[in-house]
Design an enzyme around this catalytic site. Sequence first.
Site, PDB file in Angstrom:
ATOM      1  N   GLU A  46       0.789  -1.891  -0.327  1.00  0.00           N
ATOM      2  CA  GLU A  46      -0.359   0.390   0.426  1.00  0.00           C
ATOM      3  C   GLU A  46       0.981   0.996   0.319  1.00  0.00           C
ATOM      4  O   GLU A  46       1.728   0.882   0.361  1.00  0.00           O
ATOM      5  CB  GLU A  46      -0.729  -0.472   1.341  1.00  0.00           C
ATOM      6  CG  GLU A  46      -1.742   0.949   1.093  1.00  0.00           C
ATOM      7  CD  GLU A  46      -3.174   1.125   2.656  1.00  0.00           C
ATOM      8  OE1 GLU A  46      -2.680  -0.397   3.214  1.00  0.00           O
ATOM      9  OE2 GLU A  46      -4.143   1.989   2.095  1.00  0.00           O
ATOM     10  N   ASN A 194     -11.981  -1.960  -1.428  1.00  0.00           N
ATOM     11  CA  ASN A 194     -11.761  -2.246  -0.295  1.00  0.00           C
ATOM     12  C   ASN A 194     -12.139  -1.634   1.183  1.00  0.00           C
ATOM     13  O   ASN A 194     -12.743  -0.363   1.731  1.00  0.00           O
ATOM     14  CB  ASN A 194     -10.193  -1.344   0.145  1.00  0.00           C
ATOM     15  CG  ASN A 194      -9.339  -2.057   1.041  1.00  0.00           C
ATOM     16  OD1 ASN A 194      -9.175  -2.659   1.342  1.00  0.00           O
ATOM     17  ND2 ASN A 194      -9.413  -1.071   2.572  1.00  0.00           N
ATOM     18  N   GLU A 195     -12.748  -2.002   2.271  1.00  0.00           N
ATOM     19  CA  GLU A 195     -13.285  -2.387   3.434  1.00  0.00           C
ATOM     20  C   GLU A 195     -14.365  -1.253   3.315  1.00  0.00           C
ATOM     21  O   GLU A 195     -14.697  -0.625   4.005  1.00  0.00           O
ATOM     22  CB  GLU A 195     -12.425  -1.833   4.708  1.00  0.00           C
ATOM     23  CG  GLU A 195     -11.053  -2.560   4.915  1.00  0.00           C
ATOM     24  CD  GLU A 195     -10.495  -2.445   6.163  1.00  0.00           C
ATOM     25  OE1 GLU A 195     -10.656  -1.388   6.535  1.00  0.00           O
ATOM     26  OE2 GLU A 195      -9.614  -3.460   6.432  1.00  0.00           O
ATOM     27  N   TYR A 263      -7.478  -9.036  11.409  1.00  0.00           N
ATOM     28  CA  TYR A 263      -5.665  -9.009  11.700  1.00  0.00           C
ATOM     29  C   TYR A 263      -5.402  -9.446  13.031  1.00  0.00           C
ATOM     30  O   TYR A 263      -6.600  -9.625  14.060  1.00  0.00           O
ATOM     31  CB  TYR A 263      -5.351  -7.018  12.246  1.00  0.00           C
ATOM     32  CG  TYR A 263      -4.934  -6.487  11.111  1.00  0.00           C
ATOM     33  CD1 TYR A 263      -3.996  -6.312   9.752  1.00  0.00           C
ATOM     34  CD2 TYR A 263      -6.196  -5.834  10.079  1.00  0.00           C
ATOM     35  CE1 TYR A 263      -3.151  -6.032   9.031  1.00  0.00           C
ATOM     36  CE2 TYR A 263      -5.838  -5.385   8.865  1.00  0.00           C
ATOM     37  CZ  TYR A 263      -4.522  -5.629   7.894  1.00  0.00           C
ATOM     38  OH  TYR A 263      -4.396  -5.686   6.930  1.00  0.00           O
ATOM     39  N   GLU A 318      -6.787  -9.439   3.372  1.00  0.00           N
ATOM     40  CA  GLU A 318      -5.128  -8.532   4.649  1.00  0.00           C
ATOM     41  C   GLU A 318      -5.661  -9.762   5.590  1.00  0.00           C
ATOM     42  O   GLU A 318      -6.545  -9.595   6.177  1.00  0.00           O
ATOM     43  CB  GLU A 318      -5.830  -7.054   4.740  1.00  0.00           C
ATOM     44  CG  GLU A 318      -5.710  -6.144   3.946  1.00  0.00           C
ATOM     45  CD  GLU A 318      -6.403  -4.897   4.055  1.00  0.00           C
ATOM     46  OE1 GLU A 318      -6.163  -4.484   5.123  1.00  0.00           O
ATOM     47  OE2 GLU A 318      -6.716  -3.690   3.449  1.00  0.00           O
ATOM     48  N   GLN A 367       1.467  -5.878   5.379  1.00  0.00           N
ATOM     49  CA  GLN A 367       2.336  -5.785   4.302  1.00  0.00           C
ATOM     50  C   GLN A 367       3.835  -6.136   4.406  1.00  0.00           C
ATOM     51  O   GLN A 367       4.298  -6.686   5.126  1.00  0.00           O
ATOM     52  CB  GLN A 367       2.136  -4.266   4.522  1.00  0.00           C
ATOM     53  CG  GLN A 367       0.552  -3.505   4.207  1.00  0.00           C
ATOM     54  CD  GLN A 367      -0.186  -2.467   4.031  1.00  0.00           C
ATOM     55  OE1 GLN A 367       0.857  -1.895   3.306  1.00  0.00           O
ATOM     56  NE2 GLN A 367      -0.994  -1.841   4.152  1.00  0.00           N
TER      57      GLN A 367
HETATM   58  O1  AHR Z   1      -3.247  -2.978   6.064  1.00  0.00           O
HETATM   59  C1  AHR Z   1      -3.757  -1.451   6.844  1.00  0.00           C
HETATM   60  C2  AHR Z   1      -5.118  -1.012   6.683  1.00  0.00           C
HETATM   61  O2  AHR Z   1      -5.161  -1.943   7.178  1.00  0.00           O
HETATM   62  C3  AHR Z   1      -4.842  -0.960   5.541  1.00  0.00           C
HETATM   63  O3  AHR Z   1      -5.137   0.092   4.607  1.00  0.00           O
HETATM   64  C4  AHR Z   1      -6.492  -1.029   5.374  1.00  0.00           C
HETATM   65  O4  AHR Z   1      -7.478  -1.507   4.751  1.00  0.00           O
HETATM   66  C5  AHR Z   1      -7.283  -1.659   6.356  1.00  0.00           C
HETATM   67  O5  AHR Z   1      -7.975  -1.240   7.507  1.00  0.00           O
END
Ligand code: AHR
Length: 514
Positions: A46, A194-195, A263, A318, A367
């Site tokens: 990103e 995205n999201e 995450y 992600e 990432q």
């Molecule tokens: O990876 C960091 C961020 O986490 C990304 O930009 C977003 O899609 C997610 O919330």
Amino acid sequence: MRRKSLKLGAMLLLASASLYAQNKVTLQTAHEPVTISKHIYGHFAEHLGRCIYGGFYVGEANDSIAHTQGVRNDVVQALKKLQIPNLRWPGGCFADTYHWKDGIGDKAGRPSIVNSWWGGVTEDNSFGTHDFLNMCELLGTEPYLSGNVGSGEVQELADWVQYVNFDGKSPMSDLRVENGREQPWKVSYWGVGNEAWGCGGNMTAEYYADIYKKYATFMSDWGNKDGLYRIASGANSADYNWTETLMKKIPHSLMKGVALHHYAVIDWDKKGPSTTFSEEQYFKTMKSGWFMEELIQKHTAIMDKYDPQAKIDLVVDEWGGWYEVEPGTNPGFLYQQNTMRDAMLAGMTLNIFNNHAKRVKMANLAQAINVLQSVILTRGDQMILTPTYHVMEMYKVHQDAQQIPLALSSDSFKYGSESIPALSASASKDAHGKVHLSLVNVDPHKSKKVSVALGEIHISTVQGRILKTENLRDYNTFESPQTITPKAYKGAKLSGGEIEIDIPAFSVIVLELT
Ligand code: AHR
């Protein structure tokens, strides 16, 4: 006397049998062939902090860091060794602010963009579509473009597809040729926003499903024989209603993948340090990582209801560990170090994906460089490989291999009144007939004796590699980049149809059985 020693022998045998019995992997016969898609080993880049600028790209004019058209040679070499199968770009949250036309043509004339999500820094758009897609060619990886739905227009995304994919005469392909690229890149993977539930527009699932249909309809595949692989912006972790709504409302002919983001975070308000974490914080990270198993089971169950033949894939585009930034660094840049905790998380999560390879066809670690759970960190002209890199490298043997289902019984890793399994495992057979078994022991204190029942697999040799270190909080630094690297593992003993292994505390092992 003899009776006594026989009795003692039997007792010892029983004791050791029970030691091994508690931790047992049983390789099973597959009832249907399932390929572990190489795209499970995908990455994410990103415009965030030093991921693109300074990480991948240092600019064509740089004369202190070796590069090819501005892309660091050391990074290309390291990522090629991982055989990275795909790379997602330009975001993330950034994608829904990105206007691709600002990143083409003469670099001196490109407008700037303020990165409103990440640190508020002004970027000069010098790394754009051509730079990214040419870099993917250099890396030998498939690009995954994430389209702007949040602040963009349907026509803008439709134009992007025409620009990069159309080989006939059209306004956008003419523009591409004018900008120096004759042949289209033929990009298959496209994210439609995205999201969308958050930074991508704070939409409801119903609203997004309608918007998705509009965007997807006008993203022509321009005669690509396999069509476009359109990916719907998916659920935030356990938002099962999101997946259900997309599966119900979006015609399946318009989408090939549904995304999921998760995450491993201790607490969004108190993420804890990346290196000096406590045992409680370690446990919580592992627990949040292990939650991926439940998430995939439950999202898959919903998808099965609407798509029993599994034609639509679950794309975990992600995932990774998210901690506080390194002290003294820009909080908006999400730069964190990477310890053996991250190696545990990577090994465990990849085992989960491998075991769910029937539905999970792609995953992207967040990432690639200098952001969150990176495989590479850079500082000026220096580059180091993280423990997560080494796990990815050890596990690459599973890419496009045939899944071998397995049953696992494991001790628990307990903290207070909570527990998760200490062990995780996955197995596959590659095109040359080699079987690989990857095992992770997340217990920070105790090694585990494990017996592996081979079932119908007949082998004569076992060899392997291990990633382990003295201290759970160890990490590679620019001063000491080799603190954690894989070593040969000689602790596996083959006898009859079983292998006995001793897995040290907080270690990852990949065995090759031939
Ligand atoms: O990876 C960091 C961020 O986490 C990304 O930009 C977003 O899609 C997610 O919330």
